[in-house]
Write a protein that holds these residues in place. Structure first.
Motif, PDB file in Angstrom:
ATOM      1  N   GLU A   1       0.825  -1.210   0.000  1.00 46.26           N
ATOM      2  CA  GLU A   1       0.000   0.000   0.000  1.00 46.26           C
ATOM      3  C   GLU A   1       0.856   1.256   0.000  1.00 46.26           C
ATOM      4  O   GLU A   1       0.516   2.247  -0.638  1.00 46.26           O
ATOM      5  N   LEU A   2       1.974   1.220   0.731  1.00 50.11           N
ATOM      6  CA  LEU A   2       2.874   2.380   0.745  1.00 50.11           C
ATOM      7  C   LEU A   2       3.440   2.633  -0.647  1.00 50.11           C
ATOM      8  O   LEU A   2       3.550   3.784  -1.087  1.00 50.11           O
ATOM      9  N   PHE A   3       3.823   1.567  -1.341  1.00 47.95           N
ATOM     10  CA  PHE A   3       4.337   1.729  -2.698  1.00 47.95           C
ATOM     11  C   PHE A   3       3.276   2.346  -3.612  1.00 47.95           C
ATOM     12  O   PHE A   3       3.576   3.180  -4.460  1.00 47.95           O
ATOM     13  N   LYS A   4       2.032   1.908  -3.442  1.00 51.19           N
ATOM     14  CA  LYS A   4       0.956   2.395  -4.306  1.00 51.19           C
ATOM     15  C   LYS A   4       0.674   3.880  -4.081  1.00 51.19           C
ATOM     16  O   LYS A   4       0.298   4.599  -5.006  1.00 51.19           O
ATOM     17  N   THR A   5       0.813   4.323  -2.823  1.00 50.71           N
ATOM     18  CA  THR A   5       0.444   5.699  -2.499  1.00 50.71           C
ATOM     19  C   THR A   5       1.612   6.674  -2.633  1.00 50.71           C
ATOM     20  O   THR A   5       1.446   7.864  -2.396  1.00 50.71           O
ATOM     21  N   HIS A   6       2.778   6.186  -2.991  1.00 54.62           N
ATOM     22  CA  HIS A   6       3.935   7.060  -3.206  1.00 54.62           C
ATOM     23  C   HIS A   6       4.436   6.850  -4.638  1.00 54.62           C
ATOM     24  O   HIS A   6       5.229   5.940  -4.898  1.00 54.62           O
ATOM     25  N   PRO A   7       3.970   7.670  -5.575  1.00 55.02           N
ATOM     26  CA  PRO A   7       4.297   7.469  -6.995  1.00 55.02           C
ATOM     27  C   PRO A   7       5.786   7.410  -7.290  1.00 55.02           C
ATOM     28  O   PRO A   7       6.214   6.703  -8.203  1.00 55.02           O
ATOM     29  N   GLU A   8       6.600   8.166  -6.506  1.00 50.78           N
ATOM     30  CA  GLU A   8       8.033   8.175  -6.792  1.00 50.78           C
ATOM     31  C   GLU A   8       8.655   6.788  -6.565  1.00 50.78           C
ATOM     32  O   GLU A   8       9.735   6.492  -7.085  1.00 50.78           O
ATOM     33  N   ALA A   9       7.959   5.932  -5.802  1.00 42.65           N
ATOM     34  CA  ALA A   9       8.494   4.591  -5.516  1.00 42.65           C
ATOM     35  C   ALA A   9       8.567   3.739  -6.779  1.00 42.65           C
ATOM     36  O   ALA A   9       9.363   2.796  -6.842  1.00 42.65           O
ATOM     37  N   GLN A  10       7.765   4.058  -7.791  1.00 41.05           N
ATOM     38  CA  GLN A  10       7.783   3.255  -9.011  1.00 41.05           C
ATOM     39  C   GLN A  10       9.129   3.361  -9.722  1.00 41.05           C
ATOM     40  O   GLN A  10       9.583   2.411 -10.356  1.00 41.05           O
ATOM     41  N   TYR A  11       9.803   4.511  -9.569  1.00 48.73           N
ATOM     42  CA  TYR A  11      11.112   4.663 -10.198  1.00 48.73           C
ATOM     43  C   TYR A  11      12.177   3.876  -9.431  1.00 48.73           C
ATOM     44  O   TYR A  11      13.118   3.345 -10.024  1.00 48.73           O
ATOM     45  N   ASP A  12      12.020   3.793  -8.095  1.00 51.27           N
ATOM     46  CA  ASP A  12      12.914   2.939  -7.312  1.00 51.27           C
ATOM     47  C   ASP A  12      12.719   1.475  -7.718  1.00 51.27           C
ATOM     48  O   ASP A  12      13.689   0.719  -7.809  1.00 51.27           O
ATOM     49  N   LEU A  13      11.472   1.096  -7.964  1.00 49.32           N
ATOM     50  CA  LEU A  13      11.187  -0.269  -8.384  1.00 49.32           C
ATOM     51  C   LEU A  13      11.793  -0.552  -9.751  1.00 49.32           C
ATOM     52  O   LEU A  13      12.346  -1.632  -9.996  1.00 49.32           O
ATOM     53  N   LEU A  14      11.728   0.418 -10.651  1.00 51.05           N
ATOM     54  CA  LEU A  14      12.335   0.230 -11.971  1.00 51.05           C
ATOM     55  C   LEU A  14      13.846   0.047 -11.855  1.00 51.05           C
ATOM     56  O   LEU A  14      14.435  -0.764 -12.571  1.00 51.05           O
ATOM     57  N   GLU A  15      14.479   0.805 -10.951  1.00 48.77           N
ATOM     58  CA  GLU A  15      15.916   0.626 -10.732  1.00 48.77           C
ATOM     59  C   GLU A  15      16.213  -0.786 -10.248  1.00 48.77           C
ATOM     60  O   GLU A  15      17.178  -1.425 -10.684  1.00 48.77           O
ATOM     61  N   PHE A  16      15.378  -1.266  -9.315  1.00 50.49           N
ATOM     62  CA  PHE A  16      15.573  -2.616  -8.786  1.00 50.49           C
ATOM     63  C   PHE A  16      15.356  -3.650  -9.881  1.00 50.49           C
ATOM     64  O   PHE A  16      16.086  -4.647  -9.971  1.00 50.49           O
ATOM     65  N   ARG A  17      14.352  -3.417 -10.724  1.00 48.25           N
ATOM     66  CA  ARG A  17      14.100  -4.341 -11.827  1.00 48.25           C
ATOM     67  C   ARG A  17      15.263  -4.356 -12.813  1.00 48.25           C
ATOM     68  O   ARG A  17      15.595  -5.405 -13.378  1.00 48.25           O
ATOM     69  N   HIS A  18      15.910  -3.197 -13.019  1.00 53.65           N
ATOM     70  CA  HIS A  18      17.088  -3.148 -13.880  1.00 53.65           C
ATOM     71  C   HIS A  18      18.127  -4.162 -13.404  1.00 53.65           C
ATOM     72  O   HIS A  18      18.683  -4.936 -14.206  1.00 53.65           O
ATOM     73  N   ALA A  19      18.402  -4.138 -12.102  1.00 56.73           N
ATOM     74  CA  ALA A  19      19.421  -5.033 -11.549  1.00 56.73           C
ATOM     75  C   ALA A  19      18.980  -6.491 -11.631  1.00 56.73           C
ATOM     76  O   ALA A  19      19.718  -7.358 -12.128  1.00 56.73           O
ATOM     77  N   LEU A  20      17.768  -6.760 -11.171  1.00 57.29           N
ATOM     78  CA  LEU A  20      17.290  -8.135 -11.064  1.00 57.29           C
ATOM     79  C   LEU A  20      17.043  -8.764 -12.433  1.00 57.29           C
ATOM     80  O   LEU A  20      17.476  -9.888 -12.706  1.00 57.29           O
ATOM     81  N   GLU A  21      16.368  -8.042 -13.312  1.00 59.49           N
ATOM     82  CA  GLU A  21      15.980  -8.630 -14.594  1.00 59.49           C
ATOM     83  C   GLU A  21      17.128  -8.641 -15.590  1.00 59.49           C
ATOM     84  O   GLU A  21      17.147  -9.462 -16.505  1.00 59.49           O
ATOM     85  N   GLY A  22      18.087  -7.725 -15.421  1.00 61.15           N
ATOM     86  CA  GLY A  22      19.274  -7.779 -16.272  1.00 61.15           C
ATOM     87  C   GLY A  22      20.060  -9.056 -16.019  1.00 61.15           C
ATOM     88  O   GLY A  22      20.471  -9.761 -16.948  1.00 61.15           O
ATOM     89  N   VAL A  23      20.263  -9.374 -14.739  1.00 64.41           N
ATOM     90  CA  VAL A  23      20.956 -10.607 -14.358  1.00 64.41           C
ATOM     91  C   VAL A  23      20.138 -11.824 -14.778  1.00 64.41           C
ATOM     92  O   VAL A  23      20.682 -12.818 -15.280  1.00 64.41           O
ATOM     93  N   SER A  24      18.829 -11.743 -14.592  1.00 67.47           N
ATOM     94  CA  SER A  24      17.944 -12.844 -14.954  1.00 67.47           C
ATOM     95  C   SER A  24      18.043 -13.156 -16.448  1.00 67.47           C
ATOM     96  O   SER A  24      18.170 -14.319 -16.854  1.00 67.47           O
ATOM     97  N   ALA A  25      17.988 -12.124 -17.274  1.00 68.95           N
ATOM     98  CA  ALA A  25      18.080 -12.319 -18.729  1.00 68.95           C
ATOM     99  C   ALA A  25      19.429 -12.905 -19.123  1.00 68.95           C
ATOM    100  O   ALA A  25      19.516 -13.784 -19.994  1.00 68.95           O
TER     101      ALA A  25
END
Length: 254
Positions: free
Chosen positions: A88-112
């Motif tokens: 819920e905190l992530f949903k109510t703080h729009p700026e958190a989506q960019y932090d999530l994208l950064e995390f996805r960069h790390a995780l999904e880059g390694v995954s690929a």
């Protein structure tokens, strides 16, 4: 010289170890139903009492859940690293989506990268099947279904890394990732050029993995997420401009 007696492991402990390994490697997924007791005992070539004891031990650990008259399932709560309040905190703080994208960069880059290195023919077929379903929902503009298919596509890539930690980190992110992708769809998918570009990037990522090119796969994952981030930033600017224009329109001239 005194030798210690070699202790034979209990059959139930051996069964339990094998089931735990199947959960760790992703063969058994959260929420998946196990075969009936008789069939599972036959597959393991063990007695039903030994199998039942192993299942009871795993249920006590919270790995399996037995439902009266409904069978035995892998616990759906496995890997719930993100609690509902945090979501819920992530949903109510729009700026958190960019932090999530950064995390996805790390995780999904390694995954690929590791998917391209390690995926088996069966893994590749699974990735292609997930992409095909994604393509169908994309063509039909079934956005709700496309969200689930998008997540399943990325999870199929994670499964093909054969890295248990990486896979379960991705699964732990499933709820958050699904919400994140849904918000992206709402914000930028109404624009057909953006929607088409994102889907094309999924294809490029898949082809790099199928070709066994890890560096190209990692770059494809990063390019995809960088494009999504740029599209979201641009959409945010456009929304700000629209709000400013509406405020000006509401001002009554003196």
């Amino acid at each position: 010289m005194a030798y210690q007696r070699v202790k034979q492991p209990k059959i139930s402990d051996v069964i339990m170890g094998q089931l735990e390994e199947m959960v760790l490697e992703g063969t058994l997924k959260p929420g998946q139903r196990l075969p009936p007791e008789r069939e599972l005992a036959k597959q393991f070539e063990v007695s039903r009492p030994s199998l039942r004891e192993a299942v009871q031990k795993l249920a006590a650990k919270g790995i399996l859940v037995s439902r009266q008259g409904g069978g035995t399932f892998v616990s759906e709560g496995l890997g719930d690293a993100f609690s509902d309040p945090l979501l819920e905190l992530f949903k109510t703080h729009p700026e958190a989506q960019y932090d999530l994208l950064e995390f996805r960069h790390a995780l999904e880059g390694v995954s690929a990268y590791y998917a391209a290195l390690r995926s088996t023919p069966a893994d590749k077929e699974n990735i292609k099947a997930c992409y095909k379903l994604l393509q169908e929902h994309h063509d039909n503009k079934a956005f709700d279904k496309e969200v689930y298919a998008d997540v399943d596509f990325h999870l199929a890539i994670a499964e093909s890394t054969h890295n248990m930690v990486l896979l379960h980190m991705m699964r732990a992110l499933f709820s958050l990732l699904r919400q994140h992708i849904w918000e992206n769809l709402q914000d930028i998918y109404p624009k057909s050029d953006i929607r088409g570009k994102i889907h094309e990037q999924h294809s490029v990522l898949m082809e790099a993995i199928l070709d066994g090119d890890p560096e190209r796969a990692r770059k494809a994952a990063h390019d995809h997420l960088a494009y999504v981030e740029d599209a979201l930033l641009e959409q945010g600017k456009e929304n700000t401009r629209l709000k400013r224009a509406l405020r000006r329109a509401d001002v009554t001239p003196l």
